[in-house]
Write an enzyme that holds these catalytic residues in place. Structure first.
Site, PDB file in Angstrom:
ATOM      1  N   CYS A 162       0.876  -1.179   0.000  1.00 18.10           N
ATOM      2  CA  CYS A 162       0.000   0.000   0.000  1.00 18.10           C
ATOM      3  C   CYS A 162       0.913   1.229   0.000  1.00 18.10           C
ATOM      4  CB  CYS A 162      -0.972  -0.031   1.184  1.00 18.10           C
ATOM      5  SG  CYS A 162      -0.177  -0.136   2.804  1.00 18.10           S
ATOM      6  N   GLN A 163       0.715   2.152   0.933  1.00 19.47           N
ATOM      7  CA  GLN A 163       1.608   3.302   1.062  1.00 19.47           C
ATOM      8  C   GLN A 163       2.736   3.010   2.045  1.00 19.47           C
ATOM      9  OE1 GLN A 163       1.590   6.162  -0.656  1.00 19.47           O
ATOM     10  NE2 GLN A 163       3.123   7.315   0.512  1.00 19.47           N
ATOM     11  N   THR A 164       2.381   2.315   3.161  1.00 16.26           N
ATOM     12  CA  THR A 164       3.371   2.065   4.220  1.00 16.26           C
ATOM     13  C   THR A 164       3.295   0.639   4.761  1.00 16.26           C
ATOM     14  OG1 THR A 164       1.817   2.854   5.911  1.00 16.26           O
ATOM     15  CG2 THR A 164       3.338   4.490   4.974  1.00 16.26           C
ATOM     16  N   HIS A 165       2.681  -0.273   4.063  1.00 18.92           N
ATOM     17  CA  HIS A 165       2.412  -1.637   4.525  1.00 18.92           C
ATOM     18  C   HIS A 165       1.634  -1.642   5.846  1.00 18.92           C
ATOM     19  CE1 HIS A 165       2.289  -5.834   4.913  1.00 18.92           C
ATOM     20  NE2 HIS A 165       3.382  -6.024   5.628  1.00 18.92           N
ATOM     21  N   HIS A 166       0.582  -0.834   5.853  1.00 21.51           N
ATOM     22  CA  HIS A 166      -0.417  -0.872   6.919  1.00 21.51           C
ATOM     23  C   HIS A 166      -1.701  -1.457   6.349  1.00 21.51           C
ATOM     24  CE1 HIS A 166      -3.817   1.725   8.779  1.00 21.51           C
ATOM     25  NE2 HIS A 166      -3.828   0.533   9.312  1.00 21.51           N
ATOM     26  N   ARG A 167      -2.244  -0.822   5.316  1.00 22.24           N
ATOM     27  CA  ARG A 167      -3.433  -1.363   4.659  1.00 22.24           C
ATOM     28  C   ARG A 167      -3.144  -2.748   4.069  1.00 22.24           C
ATOM     29  NH1 ARG A 167      -4.751   3.877   1.010  1.00 22.24           N
ATOM     30  NH2 ARG A 167      -2.491   4.131   1.246  1.00 22.24           N
ATOM     31  N   SER A 168      -1.949  -2.912   3.526  1.00 30.02           N
ATOM     32  CA  SER A 168      -1.592  -4.223   2.973  1.00 30.02           C
ATOM     33  C   SER A 168      -1.274  -5.229   4.069  1.00 30.02           C
ATOM     34  CB  SER A 168      -0.418  -4.099   1.997  1.00 30.02           C
ATOM     35  OG  SER A 168       0.709  -3.508   2.597  1.00 30.02           O
TER      36      SER A 168
END
Length: 282
Positions: free
Chosen positions: A234-240
């Site tokens: 994602c942007q920061t591997h939070h949503r992902s």
């Protein structure tokens, strides 16, 4: 990718309630710290989301140092033989980020509380307000499954193979970020060939953000099925964190996460970028 990773199980609120107090259980709350101070599942220890990332710009979501992880897991009383149940208050993003971290260090028994705190509250199960402290542990932590982590260099090497590339990129960001019309880095757009499936589309919004019952078939129809060699970001591997965890729960054997994500990719000058309007790599 190794096929030796243990399964990640879904556990429903009542199932977890029936296990409260068991000696081998370690419940980890990855909710907003303010939420944890107000209410949490009885016995749950807290990890603040910010403790799971390095926090250094531009790629703030990169994995922290091994020394940081060692101190973090020792603080919560981590033991390798524990059954770890993870939950958060947002549908699984931070819980999934923790599951990925546990995969990296080789933990063998873990579950995700389906729907997290929202589902627990809806079931009107017991709650605790006082913070939980536990006896620190001294277990050595090491990265034993590096294959669940992808790097920008690995992705670029695969992309350079063209039609012979063996990876499928799962972009968990919003359609606007994927298209390049919403920008959170020096360059906007997506990794060439990436398939966009925004993370909250994998949640059942009518049932406390549980994982969508038919998610497996939805993903397969998009080209993100279990047969693919998937790298999610994602942007920061939070949503992902959610998309990685969902894949693991669905039994995917070939799924990795790119923790540099768009905050690294979009801020580098040497990475190929595509947009919906151009449809070509820059």
């Amino acid at each position: 990718m190794s096929n030796s990773l243990p399964s990640v199980e879904l556990i429903e609120p009542q199932q977890l309630a029936n296990q409260l107090g068991e000696e081998n259980l370690l419940i980890i709350d990855v909710c907003n710290p303010a939420t944890y101070k107000q209410v949490h599942i009885p016995g749950a220890v807290h990890i603040a989301p910010g403790e799971l990332v390095c926090g250094r710009p531009p790629a703030t979501g990169m994995l922290p140092s091994l020394e940081h992880l060692q101190a973090l897991f020792n603080r919560i009383g981590y033991q390798k033989d524990k059954h770890i149940v993870v939950y958060d208050d947002e549908g699984g993003g931070w819980a999934g980020r923790l599951i990925w971290t546990l995969d990296l260090i080789g933990h063998q028994k873990m579950s995700y509380l389906n729907g997290g705190l929202h589902a627990w509250l809806a079931a009107q199960l017991p709650l605790q307000k006082d913070p939980v402290t536990t006896k620190p542990s001294s277990v050595g932590v090491a990265i034993v499954n590096p294959a669940v982590r992808a790097t920008a260099e690995e992705i670029m090497e695969e992309l350079s193979r063209g039609d012979d590339s063996n990876i499928t990129i799962w972009d968990a960001r919003s359609p606007e970020e994927h298209a390049g019309t919403k920008q959170f880095a020096t360059r906007a757009g997506h990794i060439p060939g990436a398939i966009n499936f925004e993370w909250t589309r994998g949640m059942d919004h009518q049932h406390q953000y549980r994982i969508l019952p038919d998610l497996s078939s939805v993903l397969a129809n998009l080209g993100l099925g279990a047969d693919k060699n998937i790298i999610t970001h994602c942007q920061t591997h939070h949503r992902s964190g959610f998309t990685y965890m969902a894949g693991r729960i669905l039994g995917y054997k070939k799924i990795r996460a790119y923790d540099g994500s768009w905050s690294e990719w979009g801020n580098r000058a040497d990475t190929p970028v595509a947009t919906i309007t151009s449809a070509t790599a820059e």
